[in-house]
Design a protein around this motif. Structure first.
Motif, PDB file in Angstrom:
ATOM      1  N   THR A   1       0.827  -1.208   0.000  1.00 25.24           N
ATOM      2  CA  THR A   1       0.000   0.000   0.000  1.00 25.24           C
ATOM      3  C   THR A   1       0.860   1.255   0.000  1.00 25.24           C
ATOM      4  O   THR A   1       0.571   2.221  -0.726  1.00 25.24           O
ATOM      5  CB  THR A   1      -0.931   0.005   1.227  1.00 25.24           C
ATOM      6  N   VAL A   2       1.924   1.268   0.783  1.00 19.64           N
ATOM      7  CA  VAL A   2       2.837   2.418   0.789  1.00 19.64           C
ATOM      8  C   VAL A   2       3.430   2.625  -0.595  1.00 19.64           C
ATOM      9  O   VAL A   2       3.469   3.753  -1.125  1.00 19.64           O
ATOM     10  CB  VAL A   2       3.948   2.225   1.836  1.00 19.64           C
ATOM     11  N   LEU A   3       3.884   1.537  -1.217  1.00 13.24           N
ATOM     12  CA  LEU A   3       4.512   1.638  -2.536  1.00 13.24           C
ATOM     13  C   LEU A   3       3.529   2.160  -3.583  1.00 13.24           C
ATOM     14  O   LEU A   3       3.863   3.038  -4.393  1.00 13.24           O
ATOM     15  CB  LEU A   3       5.064   0.279  -2.955  1.00 13.24           C
ATOM     16  N   THR A   4       2.315   1.629  -3.587  1.00 16.18           N
ATOM     17  CA  THR A   4       1.335   2.049  -4.599  1.00 16.18           C
ATOM     18  C   THR A   4       0.800   3.453  -4.304  1.00 16.18           C
ATOM     19  O   THR A   4       0.578   4.234  -5.233  1.00 16.18           O
ATOM     20  CB  THR A   4       0.167   1.056  -4.680  1.00 16.18           C
ATOM     21  N   ALA A   5       0.607   3.787  -3.023  1.00 18.44           N
ATOM     22  CA  ALA A   5       0.067   5.112  -2.683  1.00 18.44           C
ATOM     23  C   ALA A   5       1.058   6.218  -3.049  1.00 18.44           C
ATOM     24  O   ALA A   5       0.673   7.240  -3.633  1.00 18.44           O
ATOM     25  CB  ALA A   5      -0.285   5.179  -1.196  1.00 18.44           C
ATOM     26  N   VAL A   6       2.323   6.027  -2.721  1.00 11.92           N
ATOM     27  CA  VAL A   6       3.325   7.033  -3.085  1.00 11.92           C
ATOM     28  C   VAL A   6       3.474   7.105  -4.603  1.00 11.92           C
ATOM     29  O   VAL A   6       3.618   8.177  -5.186  1.00 11.92           O
ATOM     30  CB  VAL A   6       4.682   6.722  -2.419  1.00 11.92           C
ATOM     31  N   GLY A   7       3.407   5.935  -5.261  1.00  8.37           N
ATOM     32  CA  GLY A   7       3.467   5.926  -6.723  1.00  8.37           C
ATOM     33  C   GLY A   7       2.294   6.649  -7.351  1.00  8.37           C
ATOM     34  O   GLY A   7       2.457   7.399  -8.317  1.00  8.37           O
ATOM     35  N   ASP A   8       1.082   6.446  -6.797  1.00 10.57           N
ATOM     36  CA  ASP A   8      -0.099   7.156  -7.304  1.00 10.57           C
ATOM     37  C   ASP A   8       0.077   8.667  -7.164  1.00 10.57           C
ATOM     38  O   ASP A   8      -0.263   9.437  -8.073  1.00 10.57           O
ATOM     39  CB  ASP A   8      -1.352   6.716  -6.532  1.00 10.57           C
ATOM     40  N   PHE A   9       0.586   9.089  -6.004  1.00 10.77           N
ATOM     41  CA  PHE A   9       0.799  10.515  -5.768  1.00 10.77           C
ATOM     42  C   PHE A   9       1.836  11.076  -6.744  1.00 10.77           C
ATOM     43  O   PHE A   9       1.643  12.137  -7.343  1.00 10.77           O
ATOM     44  CB  PHE A   9       1.257  10.738  -4.325  1.00 10.77           C
ATOM     45  N   LEU A  10       2.920  10.345  -6.918  1.00 11.90           N
ATOM     46  CA  LEU A  10       4.008  10.818  -7.776  1.00 11.90           C
ATOM     47  C   LEU A  10       3.564  10.935  -9.227  1.00 11.90           C
ATOM     48  O   LEU A  10       3.868  11.916  -9.909  1.00 11.90           O
ATOM     49  CB  LEU A  10       5.196   9.872  -7.667  1.00 11.90           C
ATOM     50  N   PHE A  11       2.831   9.918  -9.715  1.00  7.60           N
ATOM     51  CA  PHE A  11       2.477   9.868 -11.129  1.00  7.60           C
ATOM     52  C   PHE A  11       1.119  10.490 -11.430  1.00  7.60           C
ATOM     53  O   PHE A  11       0.630  10.384 -12.557  1.00  7.60           O
ATOM     54  CB  PHE A  11       2.507   8.423 -11.631  1.00  7.60           C
ATOM     55  N   ALA A  12       0.483  11.141 -10.434  1.00  9.82           N
ATOM     56  CA  ALA A  12      -0.814  11.767 -10.681  1.00  9.82           C
ATOM     57  C   ALA A  12      -0.724  12.799 -11.793  1.00  9.82           C
ATOM     58  O   ALA A  12      -1.635  12.943 -12.612  1.00  9.82           O
ATOM     59  CB  ALA A  12      -1.342  12.414  -9.403  1.00  9.82           C
ATOM     60  N   GLY A  13       0.372  13.531 -11.837  1.00  5.32           N
ATOM     61  CA  GLY A  13       0.544  14.563 -12.857  1.00  5.32           C
ATOM     62  C   GLY A  13       1.472  14.162 -13.982  1.00  5.32           C
ATOM     63  O   GLY A  13       1.960  15.036 -14.712  1.00  5.32           O
ATOM     64  N   ILE A  14       1.701  12.859 -14.137  1.00  3.94           N
ATOM     65  CA  ILE A  14       2.659  12.418 -15.154  1.00  3.94           C
ATOM     66  C   ILE A  14       2.194  12.782 -16.559  1.00  3.94           C
ATOM     67  O   ILE A  14       3.007  13.055 -17.449  1.00  3.94           O
ATOM     68  CB  ILE A  14       2.916  10.895 -15.044  1.00  3.94           C
ATOM     69  N   GLY A  15       0.879  12.806 -16.775  1.00  3.99           N
ATOM     70  CA  GLY A  15       0.372  13.181 -18.092  1.00  3.99           C
ATOM     71  C   GLY A  15       0.796  14.592 -18.465  1.00  3.99           C
ATOM     72  O   GLY A  15       1.210  14.856 -19.599  1.00  3.99           O
ATOM     73  N   LEU A  16       0.699  15.496 -17.499  1.00  6.55           N
ATOM     74  CA  LEU A  16       1.117  16.882 -17.728  1.00  6.55           C
ATOM     75  C   LEU A  16       2.615  16.946 -18.025  1.00  6.55           C
ATOM     76  O   LEU A  16       3.053  17.649 -18.954  1.00  6.55           O
ATOM     77  CB  LEU A  16       0.774  17.726 -16.508  1.00  6.55           C
ATOM     78  N   LEU A  17       3.400  16.201 -17.268  1.00  5.92           N
ATOM     79  CA  LEU A  17       4.845  16.185 -17.481  1.00  5.92           C
ATOM     80  C   LEU A  17       5.205  15.635 -18.859  1.00  5.92           C
ATOM     81  O   LEU A  17       6.060  16.181 -19.565  1.00  5.92           O
ATOM     82  CB  LEU A  17       5.518  15.355 -16.385  1.00  5.92           C
ATOM     83  N   LEU A  18       4.545  14.573 -19.271  1.00  2.00           N
ATOM     84  CA  LEU A  18       4.828  13.977 -20.582  1.00  2.00           C
ATOM     85  C   LEU A  18       4.447  14.921 -21.722  1.00  2.00           C
ATOM     86  O   LEU A  18       5.143  14.994 -22.744  1.00  2.00           O
ATOM     87  CB  LEU A  18       4.081  12.647 -20.728  1.00  2.00           C
ATOM     88  N   ILE A  19       3.335  15.646 -21.552  1.00  5.60           N
ATOM     89  CA  ILE A  19       2.936  16.606 -22.580  1.00  5.60           C
ATOM     90  C   ILE A  19       3.986  17.700 -22.722  1.00  5.60           C
ATOM     91  O   ILE A  19       4.360  18.097 -23.833  1.00  5.60           O
ATOM     92  CB  ILE A  19       1.558  17.204 -22.238  1.00  5.60           C
ATOM     93  N   VAL A  20       4.479  18.188 -21.573  1.00  6.53           N
ATOM     94  CA  VAL A  20       5.519  19.227 -21.611  1.00  6.53           C
ATOM     95  C   VAL A  20       6.769  18.702 -22.305  1.00  6.53           C
ATOM     96  O   VAL A  20       7.380  19.383 -23.145  1.00  6.53           O
ATOM     97  CB  VAL A  20       5.842  19.703 -20.185  1.00  6.53           C
ATOM     98  N   LEU A  21       7.183  17.462 -21.981  1.00  4.93           N
ATOM     99  CA  LEU A  21       8.366  16.880 -22.603  1.00  4.93           C
ATOM    100  C   LEU A  21       8.168  16.683 -24.105  1.00  4.93           C
ATOM    101  O   LEU A  21       9.050  16.992 -24.914  1.00  4.93           O
ATOM    102  CB  LEU A  21       8.700  15.538 -21.946  1.00  4.93           C
ATOM    103  N   ALA A  22       6.997  16.151 -24.479  1.00 10.57           N
ATOM    104  CA  ALA A  22       6.742  15.890 -25.898  1.00 10.57           C
ATOM    105  C   ALA A  22       6.662  17.194 -26.689  1.00 10.57           C
ATOM    106  O   ALA A  22       7.222  17.298 -27.790  1.00 10.57           O
ATOM    107  CB  ALA A  22       5.447  15.083 -26.054  1.00 10.57           C
ATOM    108  N   LYS A  23       5.970  18.175 -26.141  1.00 14.57           N
ATOM    109  CA  LYS A  23       5.881  19.463 -26.829  1.00 14.57           C
ATOM    110  C   LYS A  23       7.254  20.125 -26.935  1.00 14.57           C
ATOM    111  O   LYS A  23       7.574  20.781 -27.933  1.00 14.57           O
ATOM    112  CB  LYS A  23       4.903  20.382 -26.095  1.00 14.57           C
ATOM    113  N   GLY A  24       8.066  19.940 -25.906  1.00 17.40           N
ATOM    114  CA  GLY A  24       9.408  20.489 -25.944  1.00 17.40           C
ATOM    115  C   GLY A  24      10.282  19.881 -27.017  1.00 17.40           C
ATOM    116  O   GLY A  24      11.243  20.502 -27.482  1.00 17.40           O
ATOM    117  N   SER A  25       9.959  18.653 -27.418  1.00 17.59           N
ATOM    118  CA  SER A  25      10.711  17.988 -28.486  1.00 17.59           C
ATOM    119  C   SER A  25      10.091  18.234 -29.860  1.00 17.59           C
ATOM    120  O   SER A  25      10.492  17.617 -30.845  1.00 17.59           O
ATOM    121  CB  SER A  25      10.795  16.479 -28.217  1.00 17.59           C
TER     122      SER A  25
END
Length: 444
Positions: A243-267
């Protein structure tokens, strides 16, 4: 690794001690559950895309489209704990069928009002809230009922199939919703969703397995019952670690879509290329979910979980290299596959380590934990990107991933493996939230 439990070989067509077929594909109840849940999941995802599109069509306001989405977040945040308590006290079949019919009745009002030119924005807010409430009830009851449907000898494969259902719906439904909305009618996706709820209600009704509760629940004590899921999770070492591993992972990757869009647009990626990044993630998730039982079987629980975290930590820095869109998609697809493996393992041991009459409360607590992390994680990612830029944000992500990998490596519960069934029944005075299983020699 110190494996505490082992599985026995099974012959084709045989039945296990709990009366279930030894092969999941021969289990009639599970086939009904899988088919109905797949249709319902696709319907849910279709509405998740079509509803904000309809709000934009009706109001031309991105603000209202966003607010409708925020209304959908209210039921899981405020009601997951009492819903989990209800799931452990009332027939899960009744709750699942009732939730499906409530969603159907709510969703079908949208196309009917649209076709009669009577659709209003307040109606869409109400529909969003009611549908989210019903979906929260259904998902918590669904997880709690799955061991009774699949049989405890097939929990790993059942968890894999469950993850595959949601992964497939997330991959198939968005383009389907857009196609129906544009080429048929804005009402079409909602009619499809309403029909999907009828399908899942019928499927659950004809399942023969008893879906609980198996005994009369004790007298209701609100404060104790609402916090029982958290206490049970804390008292089961392996469930707590996962639960600790998945909960922290959920929190960390909650905004991963936004980060990936920024990276892709930057390229220099086009809109289509940005979409392929997320398609790669969907494909990776499906492959990870399908392969998870084999990965754990071949590597063992500890190696699979620890290896997942170190591999993710090793893959993530590749995003610092200024990859083209296809490279970003490939990296995130591999990471998404690893995340799916952990999700399957976590669900398997949740269902196997927690007593059947406690699953609702535990799943209610985990739902609250997961859903509350999403807006916070998304906001944090946005703040980091705004203040630091994408490269420092990636380094922050990497630092958290390395911390998770070290935590998994040093975890005692992963070294010791899952708990074994207690030889003695719990005494009458035992707390209602006592775990199902204990380790030999443990005082719990």
């Amino acid at each position: 690794m110190n494996r505490r439990t082992t599985g026995a070989g099974e012959t084709a067509g045989a039945e296990t001690a709990d009366g279930k077929p030894s092969r999941l594909r021969q289990n009639r109840d599970f086939r009904l559950w899988w088919g109905g849940t797949m249709l319902s999941a696709i319907g849910d995802e279709v509405t998740a895309v079509a509803l904000p599109l309809l709000v934009l069509l009706l109001t031309s306001s991105p603000l209202h489209a966003g607010l409708v989405g925020s209304v959908e977040a209210i039921p899981p945040l405020l009601l997951s704990l009492p819903i989990g308590m209800l799931v452990d006290r009332v027939s899960r079949r009744v709750l699942m069928v009732g939730a499906s019919l409530l969603s159907m009745a709510s969703i079908v009002t949208v196309p009917l009002a649209y076709l009669s030119d009577a659709l209003t924005l307040p109606q869409l807010y109400v529909v969003a809230f009611v549908n989210s409430l019903a979906a929260t009830v259904y998902r918590i009851a669904n997880t709690a009922a799955l061991p009774s449907i699949a049989g405890r000898h097939k929990l790993g494969e059942a968890a894999s199939q469950s993850e595959t259902v949601w992964g497939t719906s997330a991959l198939v439904a968005p383009p389907l919703a857009g196609l129906m909305f544009e080429s048929m009618s804005p009402a079409a996706p909602f009619f499809l969703d309403a029909l999907s709820f009828v399908a899942i209600a019928v499927a659950i009704l004809v399942i023969r397995s008893r879906l609980g509760p198996d005994s009369t629940p004790p007298p209701l004590r609100w404060r104790t019952e609402l916090t029982a899921g958290m206490r049970i999770t804390a008292r089961l070492p392996l469930v707590r670690t996962l639960t600790v591993l998945t909960a922290v992972g959920d929190f960390l990757f909650a905004g991963i879509g936004l980060l990936l869009i920024v990276l892709a647009k930057g390229s220099g990626a086009s809109g289509f290329e940005v979409g392929t990044v997320f398609t790669a993630a969907g494909v990776g998730s499906l492959l990870g979910a399908a392969l998870a039982p084999r990965v754990e079987l071949r590597l063992g629980l500890r190696t699979a979980v620890v290896g997942k975290h170190w591999l993710t930590a090793a893959l993530f820095p590749l995003l610092l290299l200024g990859l083209p869109p296809w490279g970003i998609g490939a990296v995130w697809g591999l990471v998404a596959g690893q995340v799916a493996v952990l999700n399957v393992i976590q669900m398997k041991y949740l269902m196997s380590q927690v007593r059947d009459d406690q699953l609702g409360r535990v799943e209610g607590f985990l739902t609250l934990l997961s859903r509350s992390s999403l807006p916070l994680g998304y906001a944090l990612t946005g703040a980091l990107l705004d203040r630091l830029g994408h490269r420092p944000t990636l380094l922050v992500f990497e630092a958290v991933l390395l911390a998770l990998a070290c935590y998994a490596l040093l975890s005692r519960s992963l070294r010791e493996g899952p708990l074994t069934p207690s030889d003695a029944a719990a005494p009458p005075e035992t707390s209602a939230d006592r775990p199902l299983l204990t380790r030999p020699g443990s005082d719990r």
